[in-house]
Design a protein around this motif. Structure first.
Motif, PDB file in Angstrom:
ATOM      1  N   ILE A 159      80.580  29.372  -3.140  1.00 29.18           N
ATOM      2  CA  ILE A 159      81.400  30.526  -2.754  1.00 29.18           C
ATOM      3  C   ILE A 159      81.072  31.745  -3.608  1.00 29.18           C
ATOM      4  O   ILE A 159      80.810  32.827  -3.087  1.00 29.18           O
ATOM      5  N   TYR A 160      81.090  31.585  -4.921  1.00 34.46           N
ATOM      6  CA  TYR A 160      81.019  32.733  -5.824  1.00 34.46           C
ATOM      7  C   TYR A 160      79.623  33.056  -6.353  1.00 34.46           C
ATOM      8  O   TYR A 160      79.348  34.202  -6.671  1.00 34.46           O
ATOM      9  N   CYS A 161      78.760  32.062  -6.474  1.00 37.54           N
ATOM     10  CA  CYS A 161      77.492  32.270  -7.177  1.00 37.54           C
ATOM     11  C   CYS A 161      76.288  32.469  -6.265  1.00 37.54           C
ATOM     12  O   CYS A 161      75.344  33.158  -6.635  1.00 37.54           O
ATOM     13  N   THR A 162      76.309  31.853  -5.088  1.00 39.29           N
ATOM     14  CA  THR A 162      75.122  31.904  -4.238  1.00 39.29           C
ATOM     15  C   THR A 162      74.748  33.297  -3.740  1.00 39.29           C
ATOM     16  O   THR A 162      73.562  33.522  -3.487  1.00 39.29           O
ATOM     17  N   PRO A 163      75.682  34.243  -3.588  1.00 41.03           N
ATOM     18  CA  PRO A 163      75.225  35.565  -3.144  1.00 41.03           C
ATOM     19  C   PRO A 163      74.137  36.153  -4.047  1.00 41.03           C
ATOM     20  O   PRO A 163      73.251  36.854  -3.563  1.00 41.03           O
ATOM     21  N   CYS A 164      74.176  35.867  -5.325  1.00 42.25           N
ATOM     22  CA  CYS A 164      73.135  36.356  -6.244  1.00 42.25           C
ATOM     23  C   CYS A 164      72.164  35.246  -6.640  1.00 42.25           C
ATOM     24  O   CYS A 164      70.954  35.441  -6.632  1.00 42.25           O
ATOM     25  N   HIS A 165      72.684  34.082  -7.019  1.00 41.36           N
ATOM     26  CA  HIS A 165      71.853  33.015  -7.595  1.00 41.36           C
ATOM     27  C   HIS A 165      71.210  32.107  -6.556  1.00 41.36           C
ATOM     28  O   HIS A 165      70.354  31.324  -6.898  1.00 41.36           O
ATOM     29  N   ASP A 166      71.598  32.150  -5.333  1.00 46.71           N
ATOM     30  CA  ASP A 166      71.213  31.330  -4.191  1.00 46.71           C
ATOM     31  C   ASP A 166      71.598  29.870  -4.429  1.00 46.71           C
ATOM     32  O   ASP A 166      72.089  29.516  -5.494  1.00 46.71           O
ATOM     33  N   TYR A 167      71.409  29.047  -3.418  1.00 43.68           N
ATOM     34  CA  TYR A 167      71.862  27.655  -3.490  1.00 43.68           C
ATOM     35  C   TYR A 167      71.084  26.815  -4.484  1.00 43.68           C
ATOM     36  O   TYR A 167      71.560  25.783  -4.925  1.00 43.68           O
ATOM     37  N   THR A 168      69.884  27.246  -4.856  1.00 44.69           N
ATOM     38  CA  THR A 168      69.076  26.467  -5.794  1.00 44.69           C
ATOM     39  C   THR A 168      69.192  26.969  -7.227  1.00 44.69           C
ATOM     40  O   THR A 168      68.736  26.313  -8.145  1.00 44.69           O
ATOM     41  N   GLY A 169      69.753  28.151  -7.425  1.00 45.31           N
ATOM     42  CA  GLY A 169      69.868  28.716  -8.770  1.00 45.31           C
ATOM     43  C   GLY A 169      68.658  29.531  -9.192  1.00 45.31           C
ATOM     44  O   GLY A 169      68.521  29.903 -10.354  1.00 45.31           O
ATOM     45  N   ARG A 170      67.781  29.838  -8.288  1.00 44.70           N
ATOM     46  CA  ARG A 170      66.564  30.582  -8.617  1.00 44.70           C
ATOM     47  C   ARG A 170      66.774  32.091  -8.695  1.00 44.70           C
ATOM     48  O   ARG A 170      65.868  32.822  -9.089  1.00 44.70           O
ATOM     49  N   GLY A 171      67.939  32.590  -8.281  1.00 47.87           N
ATOM     50  CA  GLY A 171      68.220  34.022  -8.400  1.00 47.87           C
ATOM     51  C   GLY A 171      67.718  34.853  -7.232  1.00 47.87           C
ATOM     52  O   GLY A 171      67.428  36.037  -7.400  1.00 47.87           O
ATOM     53  N   GLN A 172      67.611  34.246  -6.062  1.00 51.24           N
ATOM     54  CA  GLN A 172      67.118  34.963  -4.884  1.00 51.24           C
ATOM     55  C   GLN A 172      68.153  34.944  -3.762  1.00 51.24           C
ATOM     56  O   GLN A 172      67.821  34.754  -2.591  1.00 51.24           O
ATOM     57  N   GLY A 173      69.411  35.182  -4.116  1.00 51.02           N
ATOM     58  CA  GLY A 173      70.495  35.179  -3.135  1.00 51.02           C
ATOM     59  C   GLY A 173      70.387  36.337  -2.157  1.00 51.02           C
ATOM     60  O   GLY A 173      69.525  37.212  -2.274  1.00 51.02           O
ATOM     61  N   ILE A 174      71.296  36.366  -1.204  1.00 49.37           N
ATOM     62  CA  ILE A 174      71.244  37.343  -0.123  1.00 49.37           C
ATOM     63  C   ILE A 174      71.379  38.781  -0.627  1.00 49.37           C
ATOM     64  O   ILE A 174      70.722  39.678  -0.108  1.00 49.37           O
ATOM     65  N   VAL A 175      72.195  39.021  -1.652  1.00 51.30           N
ATOM     66  CA  VAL A 175      72.314  40.397  -2.150  1.00 51.30           C
ATOM     67  C   VAL A 175      71.046  40.828  -2.884  1.00 51.30           C
ATOM     68  O   VAL A 175      70.694  42.007  -2.877  1.00 51.30           O
ATOM     69  N   VAL A 176      70.355  39.881  -3.483  1.00 51.95           N
ATOM     70  CA  VAL A 176      69.075  40.192  -4.129  1.00 51.95           C
ATOM     71  C   VAL A 176      68.041  40.535  -3.056  1.00 51.95           C
ATOM     72  O   VAL A 176      67.263  41.474  -3.211  1.00 51.95           O
ATOM     73  N   GLN A 177      68.066  39.799  -1.963  1.00 52.64           N
ATOM     74  CA  GLN A 177      67.144  40.076  -0.862  1.00 52.64           C
ATOM     75  C   GLN A 177      67.399  41.451  -0.251  1.00 52.64           C
ATOM     76  O   GLN A 177      66.530  42.028   0.372  1.00 52.64           O
ATOM     77  N   ARG A 178      68.599  41.969  -0.462  1.00 57.27           N
ATOM     78  CA  ARG A 178      68.945  43.282   0.070  1.00 57.27           C
ATOM     79  C   ARG A 178      68.820  44.387  -0.981  1.00 57.27           C
ATOM     80  O   ARG A 178      69.271  45.502  -0.761  1.00 57.27           O
ATOM     81  N   GLY A 179      68.231  44.095  -2.127  1.00 56.09           N
ATOM     82  CA  GLY A 179      67.921  45.127  -3.100  1.00 56.09           C
ATOM     83  C   GLY A 179      68.684  45.093  -4.409  1.00 56.09           C
ATOM     84  O   GLY A 179      68.395  45.879  -5.305  1.00 56.09           O
TER      85      GLY A 179
ATOM     86  N   GLN B 127      81.366  23.454  -4.661  1.00 54.47           N
ATOM     87  CA  GLN B 127      82.082  24.296  -3.696  1.00 54.47           C
ATOM     88  C   GLN B 127      82.307  25.701  -4.262  1.00 54.47           C
ATOM     89  O   GLN B 127      82.047  26.701  -3.604  1.00 54.47           O
ATOM     90  N   ARG B 128      82.781  25.785  -5.503  1.00 51.87           N
ATOM     91  CA  ARG B 128      83.023  27.095  -6.130  1.00 51.87           C
ATOM     92  C   ARG B 128      81.696  27.847  -6.338  1.00 51.87           C
ATOM     93  O   ARG B 128      81.631  29.055  -6.144  1.00 51.87           O
ATOM     94  N   TYR B 129      80.657  27.129  -6.736  1.00 49.44           N
ATOM     95  CA  TYR B 129      79.337  27.748  -6.912  1.00 49.44           C
ATOM     96  C   TYR B 129      78.867  28.350  -5.589  1.00 49.44           C
ATOM     97  O   TYR B 129      78.391  29.482  -5.535  1.00 49.44           O
TER      98      TYR B 129
END
Length: 195
Positions: free
Chosen positions: A94-114, A90-92
């Motif tokens: 909330i806090y981690c997926t914007p950068c790390h995404d749900y799988t941990g590959r590092g392609q979160g939404i903020v990465v997709q936006r530059g 749950q904490r991951y």
């Protein structure tokens, strides 16, 4: 003459109304404001040596730093239960997926936006890092990742670290990692699937 008195009283009333003192207008020093009252010239006073703020006595080095004897540890400060993993997920999310995404590959939404991508949690260097490394990075930040110490409590940082280990295991496990009693179910559900 009467008009002069009325004008004089009105002027006096206005003058007296301008002299009122409210509580927000009291003599005080603002933070870091210099003063001549103390010899060191500082208005804020230093903490008395040995003082510990209530709730801030942190004697458990592993729990609060991720280290043992100053070295990043590869063990958790408390037993990790299924409930801990759920809280970590749950904490991951909330806090981690914007950068790390749900799988941990590092392609979160903020990465997709530059935003610069973080390293994947699945590269060998990160997978081989001690679990204290994840706690330390969440606590102190690393590279373009800022500290989450003020946002995530220490126990929850450990739960997130445990969930990261689960993500890593889910991406890098084999059939050999499945208990023998469960392997049969896997082959029944996926006939023809290789190991």
């Amino acid at each position: 003459m009467r008009a002069a008195r009325i004008l004089g009283l009105a002027a006096l009333a206005l003058w007296l109304a301008g002299c009122r003192m409210d509580m927000h207008e009291q003599p005080k020093y603002l933070p870091y404001e210099p003063t001549t009252f103390f010899d060191d010239g500082r208005s804020e006073r230093p903490v008395v040596p040995g003082t510990v703020a209530r709730g801030q006595l942190r004697l458990d080095e592993l729990l609060y730093t991720g280290k043992e004897n100053g070295v990043l540890s590869n063990k958790f400060p408390f037993p990790i239960t299924r409930a801990d993993l759920e809280r970590g997920r749950q904490r991951y999310n909330i806090y981690c997926t914007p950068c790390h995404d749900y799988t941990g590959r590092g392609q979160g939404i903020v990465v997709q936006r530059g935003f610069p991508p973080p390293p994947s949690l699945h590269i060998d260097r990160i997978r081989q890092a001690p679990v204290g490394h994840f706690f330390d990075v969440m606590t102190n930040g690393d590279g373009s990742m800022y500290s989450y110490a003020s946002r995530i409590e220490p126990e929850d940082r450990w739960r997130v670290a445990a969930y990261i280990r689960v993500l890593q295991l889910s991406e890098h496990s084999t059939v050999q990692d499945v208990p023998e009693s469960e392997r049969q179910k896997l082959t029944e559900q996926n006939p023809g699937q290789s190991q």
